[in-house]
Design a protein around this motif. Structure first.
Motif, PDB file in Angstrom:
ATOM      1  N   GLY A  47      14.486  -1.222   8.752  1.00 35.70           N
ATOM      2  CA  GLY A  47      14.362   0.281   9.160  1.00 35.70           C
ATOM      3  C   GLY A  47      14.301   1.176   8.161  1.00 35.70           C
ATOM      4  O   GLY A  47      13.736   2.363   7.980  1.00 35.70           O
ATOM      5  N   LEU A  48      15.139   1.050   7.192  1.00 35.17           N
ATOM      6  CA  LEU A  48      15.329   1.895   5.685  1.00 35.17           C
ATOM      7  C   LEU A  48      14.200   1.678   4.842  1.00 35.17           C
ATOM      8  O   LEU A  48      13.384   2.667   4.165  1.00 35.17           O
ATOM      9  N   TYR A  49      13.877   0.527   4.709  1.00 34.38           N
ATOM     10  CA  TYR A  49      12.613   0.483   3.550  1.00 34.38           C
ATOM     11  C   TYR A  49      11.146   0.083   4.208  1.00 34.38           C
ATOM     12  O   TYR A  49      10.190  -0.131   3.442  1.00 34.38           O
ATOM     13  N   GLY A  50      11.332  -0.140   5.600  1.00 41.00           N
ATOM     14  CA  GLY A  50      10.039  -0.593   6.340  1.00 41.00           C
ATOM     15  C   GLY A  50       8.746   0.409   6.024  1.00 41.00           C
ATOM     16  O   GLY A  50       7.693  -0.076   5.478  1.00 41.00           O
ATOM     17  N   PRO A  51       9.016   1.639   5.930  1.00 42.24           N
ATOM     18  CA  PRO A  51       7.792   2.851   5.476  1.00 42.24           C
ATOM     19  C   PRO A  51       7.322   2.638   4.274  1.00 42.24           C
ATOM     20  O   PRO A  51       6.042   2.621   3.990  1.00 42.24           O
ATOM     21  N   THR A  52       8.197   2.019   3.204  1.00 40.24           N
ATOM     22  CA  THR A  52       7.788   1.842   1.882  1.00 40.24           C
ATOM     23  C   THR A  52       6.989   0.555   1.764  1.00 40.24           C
ATOM     24  O   THR A  52       5.865   0.537   1.012  1.00 40.24           O
ATOM     25  N   TYR A  53       7.350  -0.441   2.550  1.00 40.43           N
ATOM     26  CA  TYR A  53       6.541  -1.596   2.336  1.00 40.43           C
ATOM     27  C   TYR A  53       5.288  -1.505   3.156  1.00 40.43           C
ATOM     28  O   TYR A  53       4.140  -2.050   2.886  1.00 40.43           O
ATOM     29  N   LEU A  54       5.350  -0.548   4.145  1.00 39.72           N
ATOM     30  CA  LEU A  54       4.240  -0.458   4.866  1.00 39.72           C
ATOM     31  C   LEU A  54       3.093   0.471   4.083  1.00 39.72           C
ATOM     32  O   LEU A  54       1.848   0.102   4.126  1.00 39.72           O
ATOM     33  N   VAL A  55       3.501   1.328   3.408  1.00 44.11           N
ATOM     34  CA  VAL A  55       2.525   2.122   2.424  1.00 44.11           C
ATOM     35  C   VAL A  55       2.096   1.130   1.157  1.00 44.11           C
ATOM     36  O   VAL A  55       1.034   1.066   0.987  1.00 44.11           O
ATOM     37  N   LEU A  56       3.095   0.442   0.761  1.00 43.41           N
ATOM     38  CA  LEU A  56       2.596  -0.669  -0.370  1.00 43.41           C
ATOM     39  C   LEU A  56       1.535  -1.686   0.182  1.00 43.41           C
ATOM     40  O   LEU A  56       0.356  -2.049  -0.430  1.00 43.41           O
ATOM     41  N   ASP A  57       1.806  -2.135   1.402  1.00 41.89           N
ATOM     42  CA  ASP A  57       0.603  -3.149   2.173  1.00 41.89           C
ATOM     43  C   ASP A  57      -0.431  -2.453   2.213  1.00 41.89           C
ATOM     44  O   ASP A  57      -1.523  -2.954   1.964  1.00 41.89           O
ATOM     45  N   ILE A  58      -0.835  -1.061   2.826  1.00 43.81           N
ATOM     46  CA  ILE A  58      -1.758  -0.523   2.986  1.00 43.81           C
ATOM     47  C   ILE A  58      -2.454  -0.008   1.645  1.00 43.81           C
ATOM     48  O   ILE A  58      -3.715  -0.431   1.495  1.00 43.81           O
ATOM     49  N   LEU A  59      -1.673   0.156   0.637  1.00 43.73           N
ATOM     50  CA  LEU A  59      -2.390   0.334  -0.700  1.00 43.73           C
ATOM     51  C   LEU A  59      -3.017  -1.241  -1.314  1.00 43.73           C
ATOM     52  O   LEU A  59      -3.957  -0.904  -1.936  1.00 43.73           O
ATOM     53  N   GLN A  60      -2.455  -2.067  -1.124  1.00 46.64           N
ATOM     54  CA  GLN A  60      -2.938  -3.279  -1.414  1.00 46.64           C
ATOM     55  C   GLN A  60      -4.215  -3.794  -0.498  1.00 46.64           C
ATOM     56  O   GLN A  60      -5.222  -4.280  -1.337  1.00 46.64           O
ATOM     57  N   LYS A  61      -4.110  -3.585   0.677  1.00 44.60           N
ATOM     58  CA  LYS A  61      -5.386  -3.878   1.506  1.00 44.60           C
ATOM     59  C   LYS A  61      -6.404  -2.909   1.050  1.00 44.60           C
ATOM     60  O   LYS A  61      -7.386  -3.416   0.894  1.00 44.60           O
ATOM     61  N   VAL A  62      -6.484  -1.647   0.714  1.00 44.72           N
ATOM     62  CA  VAL A  62      -7.423  -0.969   0.264  1.00 44.72           C
ATOM     63  C   VAL A  62      -7.760  -1.150  -0.830  1.00 44.72           C
ATOM     64  O   VAL A  62      -9.133  -1.041  -1.294  1.00 44.72           O
ATOM     65  N   PHE A  63      -6.982  -0.973  -2.048  1.00 43.00           N
ATOM     66  CA  PHE A  63      -7.464  -1.223  -3.463  1.00 43.00           C
ATOM     67  C   PHE A  63      -7.513  -2.372  -3.841  1.00 43.00           C
ATOM     68  O   PHE A  63      -8.136  -2.482  -5.184  1.00 43.00           O
ATOM     69  N   TYR A  64      -7.218  -3.362  -3.421  1.00 37.63           N
ATOM     70  CA  TYR A  64      -7.336  -4.779  -4.007  1.00 37.63           C
ATOM     71  C   TYR A  64      -8.411  -5.635  -3.268  1.00 37.63           C
ATOM     72  O   TYR A  64      -8.464  -6.811  -3.176  1.00 37.63           O
ATOM     73  N   SER A  65      -9.211  -4.945  -2.401  1.00 45.20           N
ATOM     74  CA  SER A  65     -10.140  -5.539  -1.567  1.00 45.20           C
ATOM     75  C   SER A  65     -11.459  -6.060  -2.307  1.00 45.20           C
ATOM     76  O   SER A  65     -12.401  -6.791  -1.775  1.00 45.20           O
ATOM     77  N   SER A  66     -11.911  -5.200  -3.235  1.00 43.26           N
ATOM     78  CA  SER A  66     -13.132  -5.381  -3.933  1.00 43.26           C
ATOM     79  C   SER A  66     -12.992  -4.863  -5.372  1.00 43.26           C
ATOM     80  O   SER A  66     -12.149  -4.183  -5.890  1.00 43.26           O
ATOM     81  N   ASN A  67     -14.142  -4.928  -6.214  1.00 45.49           N
ATOM     82  CA  ASN A  67     -14.250  -4.683  -7.510  1.00 45.49           C
ATOM     83  C   ASN A  67     -14.086  -2.990  -7.690  1.00 45.49           C
ATOM     84  O   ASN A  67     -13.712  -2.267  -8.319  1.00 45.49           O
TER      85      ASN A  67
END
Length: 93
Positions: free
Chosen positions: A3-23
């Motif tokens: 509950g404390l760090y969930g939002p941080t991990y959610l943002v990091l997960d979204i960033l990874q999915k968006v910015f590491y999907s292609s060149n």
């Protein structure tokens, strides 16, 4: 803990999915990392262990910059090369 760090991990997960999907997306990420605001928000987020939104107006500017960087990155980047290794794949079966 989640509950404390969930939002941080959610943002990091979204960033990874968006910015590491292609060149193109990786090119956009590199361009965004040059921003002083991105660097400050990243530093503050790591320092305080939660996602920092310092300035709503700057956050909106960052959203616009992100979208334009993604469009630019996808337009100039070479497509990802196809990767195939049938010999290795057969070994795993």
């Amino acid at each position: 803990y989640d509950g404390l760090y969930g939002p941080t991990y959610l943002v990091l997960d979204i960033l990874q999915k968006v910015f590491y999907s292609s060149n193109g997306a990786r090119e956009a990420f590199v361009e965004l990392c040059n921003s002083k605001y991105v660097q400050q928000v990243t530093f503050d987020s790591y320092l305080y262990k939660r996602v920092q939104g310092n300035n709503p107006l700057d956050d909106l500017k960052l959203l616009g910059t992100t979208v334009s960087s993604l469009i630019k990155g996808y337009s100039i980047a070479q497509p990802d090369a196809e990767f195939s290794n049938p010999v290795e794949s057969k070994k795993r079966i």
